[in-house]
Design a protein around this motif. Sequence first.
Motif, PDB file in Angstrom:
ATOM      1  N   MET A 207      -1.109  -0.377  -7.777  1.00  0.00           N
ATOM      2  CA  MET A 207      -0.403  -1.427  -7.050  1.00  0.00           C
ATOM      3  C   MET A 207       1.107  -1.252  -7.175  1.00  0.00           C
ATOM      4  SD  MET A 207      -2.843  -2.881  -5.629  1.00  0.00           S
ATOM      5  CE  MET A 207      -1.931  -4.162  -4.800  1.00  0.00           C
ATOM      6  N   GLY A 208       1.550  -0.819  -8.357  1.00  0.00           N
ATOM      7  CA  GLY A 208       2.969  -0.544  -8.537  1.00  0.00           C
ATOM      8  C   GLY A 208       3.424   0.617  -7.672  1.00  0.00           C
ATOM      9  N   MET A 209       2.580   1.638  -7.551  1.00  0.00           N
ATOM     10  CA  MET A 209       2.935   2.798  -6.731  1.00  0.00           C
ATOM     11  C   MET A 209       2.966   2.435  -5.249  1.00  0.00           C
ATOM     12  SD  MET A 209       1.126   6.052  -8.613  1.00  0.00           S
ATOM     13  CE  MET A 209       0.161   5.382  -9.939  1.00  0.00           C
ATOM     14  N   MET A 210       2.052   1.568  -4.808  1.00  0.00           N
ATOM     15  CA  MET A 210       2.079   1.124  -3.421  1.00  0.00           C
ATOM     16  C   MET A 210       3.367   0.342  -3.131  1.00  0.00           C
ATOM     17  SD  MET A 210      -1.826   0.019  -2.561  1.00  0.00           S
ATOM     18  CE  MET A 210      -1.466  -0.262  -0.820  1.00  0.00           C
ATOM     19  N   ALA A 211       3.757  -0.537  -4.062  1.00  0.00           N
ATOM     20  CA  ALA A 211       4.991  -1.297  -3.892  1.00  0.00           C
ATOM     21  C   ALA A 211       6.201  -0.366  -3.865  1.00  0.00           C
ATOM     22  CB  ALA A 211       5.131  -2.329  -5.014  1.00  0.00           C
ATOM     23  N   LYS A 212       6.200   0.625  -4.747  1.00  0.00           N
ATOM     24  CA  LYS A 212       7.306   1.580  -4.791  1.00  0.00           C
ATOM     25  C   LYS A 212       7.364   2.400  -3.505  1.00  0.00           C
ATOM     26  CE  LYS A 212      10.706   3.759  -6.808  1.00  0.00           C
ATOM     27  NZ  LYS A 212      11.997   3.078  -7.106  1.00  0.00           N
ATOM     28  N   PHE A 213       6.197   2.812  -3.008  1.00  0.00           N
ATOM     29  CA  PHE A 213       6.155   3.585  -1.765  1.00  0.00           C
ATOM     30  C   PHE A 213       6.734   2.766  -0.611  1.00  0.00           C
ATOM     31  CE2 PHE A 213       4.384   5.125   2.157  1.00  0.00           C
ATOM     32  CZ  PHE A 213       4.375   6.502   2.014  1.00  0.00           C
TER      33      PHE A 213
END
Length: 567
Positions: A207-213
């Motif tokens: 979820m953090g990686m999706m937000a960062k993307f």
Amino acid sequence: MNIRFNQKVFCSLFFLALCFAVSAFSQSDPKGERRVTGTYALTNATVITSPGKSISGATVLIKNGLIEGIGSDIKIPSEAQVITMDSLFIYPGFIDGAGNTGINKPAEPERPANFDPSYPPDEIAGITPWRNVLDYFDSKSTQVQDWRKVGFTVSQIIPDGGMLPGKSSIVTFGGKESSNILAQNTSLHARFRSSGGGRGMYPGTQMGMMAKFRDLYKNAELSEKHHTLFASTSGISRPEVNKTLEAFFPVLNKKIPITFEVSNDLEIRRVLSLKNENGFRLILVNVADVEHVIKEIKEANAQVLLGLKLPNDKTASTNLEDLSDEMKARTQKIKDAYQKVLKQASSLESAGIPFGFTTIGANPNEMYKNIRLMIQNGLSEDAALAALTINTANILGIQRFTGTIEKGKLANMVIMTGPIFTEESQVKHVIADGYIFDYELKKKSGNGGAGENGKAPNIVGIWEYTSDTPAGSSGGIMEIKKEGEHLKGVISYDDPAGNGKATSEMKNISLSGSNLTFTFNVAAAGMSLEVSVNGDVNANQFSGNMSLTEYGSFPLNATKRPNQSNQ
């Protein structure tokens, strides 16, 4: 091999004891020193020009590394060197849609003194989209030799690293290092993987990686607009230089896609949501669990690369009769899941989704076996060949150069002793970018690959194996036993720590005809390396190779101790 991580640690690993000499491969011209720089005629072959299309008794004319003509009535120029292909089958060279063949991992960056895990620098967080994979590619890697030996002639190589490790390139497996590049910066690669120190560091979760993307993508859009305005309008402040955001520009204008590694249907859904929000071109890589997301994949117009790696089938072949009801239920669940994996390719074909293959995590020695399993579970042979050739060429946008055998295309071909997906067929020659590689054929026993009297060879007993390395000779013992219907074993090897011999359980032992395969793990320097062994048993002799997915394969030979037949 140019390893980019700690060389001392690497040398202390298993290869210090078992760094087998590549020169022992059983092939007559493995280096492909012969280049088709003049005119060659491959005559009297069955040529499969593309899936479902073939010409019998045909000639393929090659000039300066390109296909000059194909047909049964080709006029052979007087200057051509004629190579008779009697009874051989010529196929288009295989294409790897996304692979890490020959790729070295970049060194981990040092953390700054004032490091803040909630807001790490991009490079430490595994966000390095500006990197060019060619800076980490070793064209002389044994991995390249291994995949070329089974028919691969072109690969889109992807970088190693974290969430956004860099940009991919497309290379051939034939030319010299200076001329084997077909295209650079062909995709921006992404995965749900944090950097080496990702635990406790943002973005450390999916979820953090999706937000960062999302954050990077939107900021890249703003940055690209700022650059465009500055170039065309006076009175605009100069845009800030940001190599992370600028690496997204070719994605924003759809010049290149994002290749996104996924491992299950949940990850597929998450990536598709990112695509639908932002509109970038998408290639799903190493797709699994497609049964419930086929509709979503089609609606998103996403392209698909299916993994050539299949799960081990040991549990799937378990007899349920002697198990308790609870164990029957558990085992049946595993069997059903295994069958779903085998049917993924046919499900994509039935849905009308043209897919290619990726070699990520796969073993070249198991490739043909795995594709045959897919065919046995509903995939058509034409679709399987298309996935190896023209489908992947279309996905990568290189169909003008390769993917079929046509006039004007690169001389990329696989020449086999029989129809491609028959179990007895072998690769005799590979032509990659006009370079010819010849391979010695395995001798057949004359009884379908079985042992004496048509029976499978008896592998139970103690085997002494050896390997010749540049540093000398090393070896150990393989002890194989039969417990009920299952084979179990233990292998010894030189301890990488220098403490004499170490042992490991031989897992997934399988004997098919005369072909023996198994895996084992080696612990070294805090790491666990999975080693795959594949080879043929002839009476009391074993000849094969040992493969580590990340480092290539190396020869292994063994002799069974006498008086072992009744064990």
